[in-house]
Enzyme design. Sequence first.
Site, short mmCIF file in Angstrom:
data_model
loop_
_atom_site.label_atom_id
_atom_site.label_comp_id
_atom_site.label_asym_id
_atom_site.label_seq_id
_atom_site.Cartn_x
_atom_site.Cartn_y
_atom_site.Cartn_z
N PRO A 198 0.84 -1.21 0.00
CA PRO A 198 0.00 0.00 0.00
C PRO A 198 0.87 1.25 0.00
O PRO A 198 1.96 1.25 0.56
CB PRO A 198 -0.78 -0.13 1.31
CG PRO A 198 -0.77 -1.59 1.62
CD PRO A 198 0.54 -2.11 1.11
N CYS A 199 0.38 2.32 -0.63
CA CYS A 199 1.23 3.50 -0.79
C CYS A 199 1.64 4.10 0.54
O CYS A 199 2.68 4.75 0.64
CB CYS A 199 0.52 4.55 -1.65
SG CYS A 199 -1.06 5.11 -0.98
N GLN A 200 0.84 3.88 1.60
CA GLN A 200 1.23 4.41 2.91
C GLN A 200 2.56 3.82 3.38
O GLN A 200 3.23 4.40 4.22
CB GLN A 200 0.15 4.10 3.95
CG GLN A 200 -1.18 4.77 3.68
CD GLN A 200 -2.10 3.88 2.88
OE1 GLN A 200 -1.65 3.06 2.09
NE2 GLN A 200 -3.41 4.05 3.05
N ALA A 201 2.92 2.68 2.82
CA ALA A 201 4.16 2.03 3.25
C ALA A 201 5.39 2.85 2.90
O ALA A 201 6.46 2.65 3.46
CB ALA A 201 4.27 0.65 2.61
N PHE A 202 5.23 3.79 1.96
CA PHE A 202 6.40 4.52 1.49
C PHE A 202 6.59 5.87 2.17
O PHE A 202 7.54 6.57 1.88
CB PHE A 202 6.28 4.74 -0.02
CG PHE A 202 6.13 3.46 -0.79
CD1 PHE A 202 7.16 2.55 -0.86
CD2 PHE A 202 4.94 3.16 -1.42
CE1 PHE A 202 7.02 1.36 -1.56
CE2 PHE A 202 4.80 1.97 -2.12
CZ PHE A 202 5.84 1.08 -2.19
#
Length: 491
Positions: free
Chosen positions: A102-106
């Site tokens: 998920p983009c929040q991981a970055f």
Amino acid sequence: MSNDIILRKLERLQTSAKPRVLDLFAGCGGLSLGFEAAGFEIRGAVEFDPEAAKSHGINFHNGAEEHSTPIDITKTSPTELCSQLELGTVSDAFDVVIGGPPCQAFARVGRSKLREIEEHPEAFIHDPRAQLYKKYLEYVDAFQPLAVLMENVPDILNHGGQNIAEETCEVLEAKGYICGYTLLNAAFYGVPQMRERMFLIAYRKEISSEVSFPKPTNWLVLPPGYEGSRSVALKTLRGRLDATHSYIEPPAALDDLPSVVTAKDALGDLPEINARELLATGAISRGARRFDTPVDYSTKKASAYADLMRNWPGHEAPTDGIRDHVIRFLPRDYELFSRMSQGDQYPEAYAHAVNMFKERLAAVQTNGKKLIEGTAEYKALWDSIVPPYDASKFPNKWRKMWDNQPARTLMAHLGKDGYSHIHYDSKQARTISVREAARLQSFPDGFRFSGTMNPAFKQIGNAVPPLLAKALAMHMMKTLKNKEKGASDES
């Protein structure tokens, strides 16, 4: 990385053996379905959400418990995964890894930090958003795939000033891969939805010397919102070409291609659901929508797209009818939906609602009853007709679909409400059903979603459209099966 392992996998692929896929952050299986249709073997998946994990197990492993159980990637090592799924040796378990964190991981995981993850594995132990990316790399290292496919939202190209796709390519290139990424819109690949996403492909250098992406099969002119966001993203990239050497221009859609699949092509053959009639007869009420009542198909002629959805190999429509053609209970709004024109958004809907209130107020006054503004009765009448949101602050909250265009992007928010996709048919006067959402994502009618209506909507909104996944998978298959190692795939 062991050359012996890579050579064994390459030799295996030169036979009739199917490439074996691991789907990370798999959801219900949009990517898996596309890869399965292209001739890959879906051998395993990792998904944390219980209902999505169960859906994946139902559709790809006949509901086997070990494949239907949610898995927390942050607490499950590759060795533990192989043990749970009885896959044998880790390094020999898979040929291809697909999916994407998920983009929040970055968030706040800078370029130097990405490079340091392996050297200092505990450096970001206190940043949970970094852990998903770290685990993804751990899985790639352990399984030593010949190819990798990652998908994410376009914003990942400028995520807090970072181009995560480029940084991911740098990490993979250091591991012995050739890598490239681009933006693709699902509507160009036969999906009745204008869904823009970033896709990244990486191959072992023993496989290919370059990365390319499948050519579009359908043509349309993207509306301003989609073309604008794409242009902004690409302009940002082109202004930093020195730092975007892995970016690849999206393959052009030519105007001599077949036109796109429209919402009516996708939904027109499904049984009508007249929401106002259901409400008047008491046939619809508040409560969980379960998928336990089959509905026969209508007698309307199916489009070529609808026929594909009914007859997808391995996921054919049930013989007794579809069970998830169910809608939300929205008694206040059915009449309002009927008055909206195709393309109307919340400001237009709000204006229609105000007019409806004035009509109802006039009818009450005509009957001799006086309702005075500010009274409880006046407010109750207003609230029973007019939605509560400020029309100037929520312009895109609602949208009635056009029948002659692909739908706008389906989101996971469908799990909370469906106002972003109001059915184009004013007679039916409702938001889309679960099966209609699945059709707009290109899930075949035989694909089953675990849980009730809201979890199913969420799974659909989160998914990669299977037809787009199939186009990517077929393109990758040609490269993987190319007998001349390192030869480029021109198709």
